[in-house]
Design an enzyme around this catalytic site. Structure first.
Site, mmCIF file in Angstrom:
data_model
loop_
_atom_site.group_PDB
_atom_site.id
_atom_site.type_symbol
_atom_site.label_atom_id
_atom_site.label_comp_id
_atom_site.label_asym_id
_atom_site.label_seq_id
_atom_site.Cartn_x
_atom_site.Cartn_y
_atom_site.Cartn_z
ATOM 1 N N ALA A 159 47.796 11.417 -18.483
ATOM 2 C CA ALA A 159 47.653 10.057 -17.962
ATOM 3 C C ALA A 159 46.429 9.962 -17.042
ATOM 4 C CB ALA A 159 48.917 9.650 -17.203
ATOM 5 N N GLU A 204 45.327 19.681 -24.211
ATOM 6 C CA GLU A 204 46.666 20.020 -24.723
ATOM 7 C C GLU A 204 47.646 20.080 -23.557
ATOM 8 O OE1 GLU A 204 47.483 22.595 -27.975
ATOM 9 O OE2 GLU A 204 45.375 23.124 -28.225
ATOM 10 N N ARG A 227 41.504 23.710 -32.749
ATOM 11 C CA ARG A 227 40.992 24.532 -31.636
ATOM 12 C C ARG A 227 39.704 25.235 -32.045
ATOM 13 N NH1 ARG A 227 46.689 27.272 -30.170
ATOM 14 N NH2 ARG A 227 47.633 25.510 -29.072
ATOM 15 N N CYS A 258 11.285 20.428 -37.543
ATOM 16 C CA CYS A 258 11.562 20.608 -38.973
ATOM 17 C C CYS A 258 10.725 19.641 -39.808
ATOM 18 C CB CYS A 258 13.039 20.379 -39.258
ATOM 19 S SG CYS A 258 14.061 21.659 -38.539
ATOM 20 N N GLU A 302 17.304 23.215 -42.088
ATOM 21 C CA GLU A 302 16.196 23.027 -43.037
ATOM 22 C C GLU A 302 15.357 24.297 -43.156
ATOM 23 O OE1 GLU A 302 17.070 21.311 -40.422
ATOM 24 O OE2 GLU A 302 16.294 19.273 -40.439
ATOM 25 N N SER A 343 60.017 23.506 -25.688
ATOM 26 C CA SER A 343 59.165 22.744 -26.620
ATOM 27 C C SER A 343 58.765 23.523 -27.873
ATOM 28 C CB SER A 343 57.902 22.299 -25.898
ATOM 29 O OG SER A 343 57.162 23.439 -25.510
HETATM 30 N N1 LIG Z 1 20.498 21.721 -35.404
HETATM 31 C C1 LIG Z 1 19.654 20.936 -36.045
HETATM 32 C C2 LIG Z 1 19.018 19.851 -35.405
HETATM 33 N N2 LIG Z 1 19.288 19.553 -34.197
HETATM 34 C C3 LIG Z 1 18.482 18.612 -33.388
HETATM 35 O O1 LIG Z 1 17.635 19.377 -32.614
HETATM 36 C C4 LIG Z 1 18.136 19.438 -31.276
HETATM 37 C C5 LIG Z 1 18.085 20.860 -30.811
HETATM 38 O O2 LIG Z 1 16.788 21.359 -30.927
HETATM 39 P P1 LIG Z 1 16.516 22.892 -30.626
HETATM 40 O O3 LIG Z 1 16.767 23.067 -29.180
HETATM 41 O O4 LIG Z 1 15.082 23.102 -31.006
HETATM 42 O O5 LIG Z 1 17.444 23.693 -31.498
HETATM 43 C C6 LIG Z 1 19.571 18.905 -31.357
HETATM 44 O O6 LIG Z 1 19.985 18.290 -30.172
HETATM 45 C C7 LIG Z 1 19.464 17.908 -32.484
HETATM 46 O O7 LIG Z 1 18.940 16.695 -32.027
HETATM 47 N N3 LIG Z 1 18.170 19.120 -36.066
HETATM 48 C C8 LIG Z 1 17.899 19.412 -37.320
HETATM 49 O O8 LIG Z 1 17.075 18.734 -37.917
HETATM 50 N N4 LIG Z 1 18.504 20.448 -37.959
HETATM 51 C C9 LIG Z 1 19.361 21.231 -37.373
HETATM 52 O O9 LIG Z 1 19.874 22.169 -38.005
HETATM 53 ZN ZN LIG Z 2 15.011 20.730 -36.792
#
Ligand SMILES: Nc1c(N[C@@H]2O[C@H](COP(=O)(O)O)[C@@H](O)[C@H]2O)[nH]c(=O)[nH]c1=O
Ligand SMILES: [Zn+2]
Length: 401
Positions: free
Chosen positions: A336, A329, A225, A125, A93, A209
């Site tokens: 298992a 992988e 990956r 945000c 944001e 393989s």
């Molecule tokens: N990356 C992301 C969010 N990430 C949220 O913020 C947490 C990480 O916070 P911080 O350590 O401040 O970066 C993450 O675990 C998730 O809950 N939130 C959002 O609105 N927009 C973003 O682009």
């Molecule tokens: Zn945020």
């Protein structure tokens, strides 16, 4: 298709966003005058898809954070875009708001994950959106992070902002299934990937393989990956296949290559130690051969002792390391054991229309101790599709209650 300056230089565009870039983005999304008249779900969904497209630009690079994309729309025009490039950097944001500048006032912002409402590595945000004067927020999915968990939406609504949540929710959840699993279960999502013949063999009885699957399927594995934080194999796979375990794609993320080996009976020269495009971690036990440890360390390999070396212990460690998704992988015996310990939640099985036969040819999953068909693990949410000449079956293991 790839010439969006605002997207290719996520950090640069904070200062660089121009009218010209806005037009480029607008035409790339196909927002011509007739599309500007689109309203409601079609338009919302289209913008959310764009958020997901932007979010994917950081594939494999954001853990422990999620992939998030944001688009700001004013009078039917995109005026700002952004995505979260990596943990510690601003959220999606914030990039979109910077790009939009004053045009964010009274605009609608689309964001694939609920805006955060906490002071983490970055400020909330929700407050940035309120300060920018946006009129409406369209959210893909609620953030399962207990620090957010609906709090972002509540804060925005309390400030008089209209919030619509759950647009293209399934696609948003799927993109961040590793992040969601990490938050809910305090472990990375474990994905078991294997390639087998129509008669269920992963190699000949002589251990050969290369290759069970066609080139398209192998490309798909490389993409997989690139989207994972780590890929795990056992010592046997290193000895027999001498794999690279990289994403083989210019500019794409490479996972941490993890080898689980109790005995440390590993070849002196393996592609894993001789290639530097991805880091390698060898996990072993405390009393394993010190000479081999030394030799590996000399070649730049990280060697760690986790005793006893079990799949769950490894996943607990990789969780602490901040990982969201881990690709197994490995061969059947380790697979298992990983299934039995709950280290695997998702199965990706490539099935090649070939028959190899052989009583001793290895199979993808070793003994689970089951004797009756009622004990079989029934996969859920199963889907399949054709990849080149092979079939890819995807499903999720049931959670143990
Ligand atoms: N990356 C992301 C969010 N990430 C949220 O913020 C947490 C990480 O916070 P911080 O350590 O401040 O970066 C993450 O675990 C998730 O809950 N939130 C959002 O609105 N927009 C973003 O682009
Ligand atoms: Zn945020």
């Amino acid at each position: 298709m790839d010439n969006f300056p605002v997207v290719d230089q996520p950090n640069a565009f904070v200062d660089d966003y121009s009218e010209e870039n806005a037009l480029l983005v607008k035409s790339a999304v196909g927002l011509d005058s007739h599309l500007q008249k689109m309203v409601g779900n079609d338009f919302d969904s289209r913008m959310m898809q764009r958020c997901l497209e932007l979010a994917k630009r950081a594939t494999g690079r954001t853990s422990p954070n999620p992939l998030v994309g944001a688009v700001i729309v004013k009078d039917g025009e995109i005026v700002g875009e952004g995505f979260h490039p990596r943990a510690g950097e601003p959220h999606a944001e914030v990039f979109a708001l910077k790009a939009a500048g004053d045009r964010a006032r009274a605009a609608t912002i689309y964001v694939s994950l609920e805006p955060c409402n906490h002071y983490g590595r970055t400020p909330p945000c929700s407050e940035a959106l309120i300060a920018a004067g946006v009129a409406k927020v369209v959210v893909g999915m609620v953030d399962p992070n207990p620090l957010v968990a609906g709090g972002g939406i509540a804060r925005l609504r309390a400030a008089g902002i209209e919030v619509v949540a759950g647009v293209d929710e399934e696609a948003c959840q799927k993109l961040n299934e590793g992040f969601v699993h990490r938050i809910l279960y305090k472990r990375p999502l474990g994905i078991l990937k294997y390639a087998m013949t129509l008669d269920g063999k992963i190699a000949t009885s002589a251990g050969h393989s290369a290759w069970v699957t066609n080139r398209d399927a192998r490309n798909e594995v490389h993409q997989l990956r690139a989207a994972c934080d780590a890929v795990i194999v056992g010592g046997n796979t290193v000895r027999q296949d001498n794999p690279y375990l990289t994403s083989h794609q210019e500019g794409a993320n490479n996972p941490l290559r993890v080898v689980m080996s109790r005995s440390l009976r590993l070849p002196e020269n393996a592609h894993l130690w001789q290639t530097t495009e991805a880091p390698t971690l060898v996990l072993t036990e405390v009393d394993a051969n010190p000479d081999v440890k030394e030799l590996l360390r000399k070649q730049g390999v990280e060697v760690l002792e986790l005793t006893p070396l079990t799949p769950d212990k490894v996943m607990a460690y990789l969780y602490e390391r901040g990982f969201c998704s881990v690709l197994w992988e490995c061969g059947g015996i380790l697979a298992a054991s990983a299934i039995a310990q709950g280290a695997i939640q998702k199965i990706l099985a490539f099935i090649a229309p070939k028959i190899i036969g052989g009583n001793n040819a290895p199979t993808p999953v070793g003994d689970l101790g089951f004797t009756t068909m009622t004990e079989a693990l029934p996969l859920e949410r199963v889907s399949w599709r054709v990849v080149g000449s092979d079939c890819l079956v995807e499903g999720y293991l049931p959670r143990k209650s």
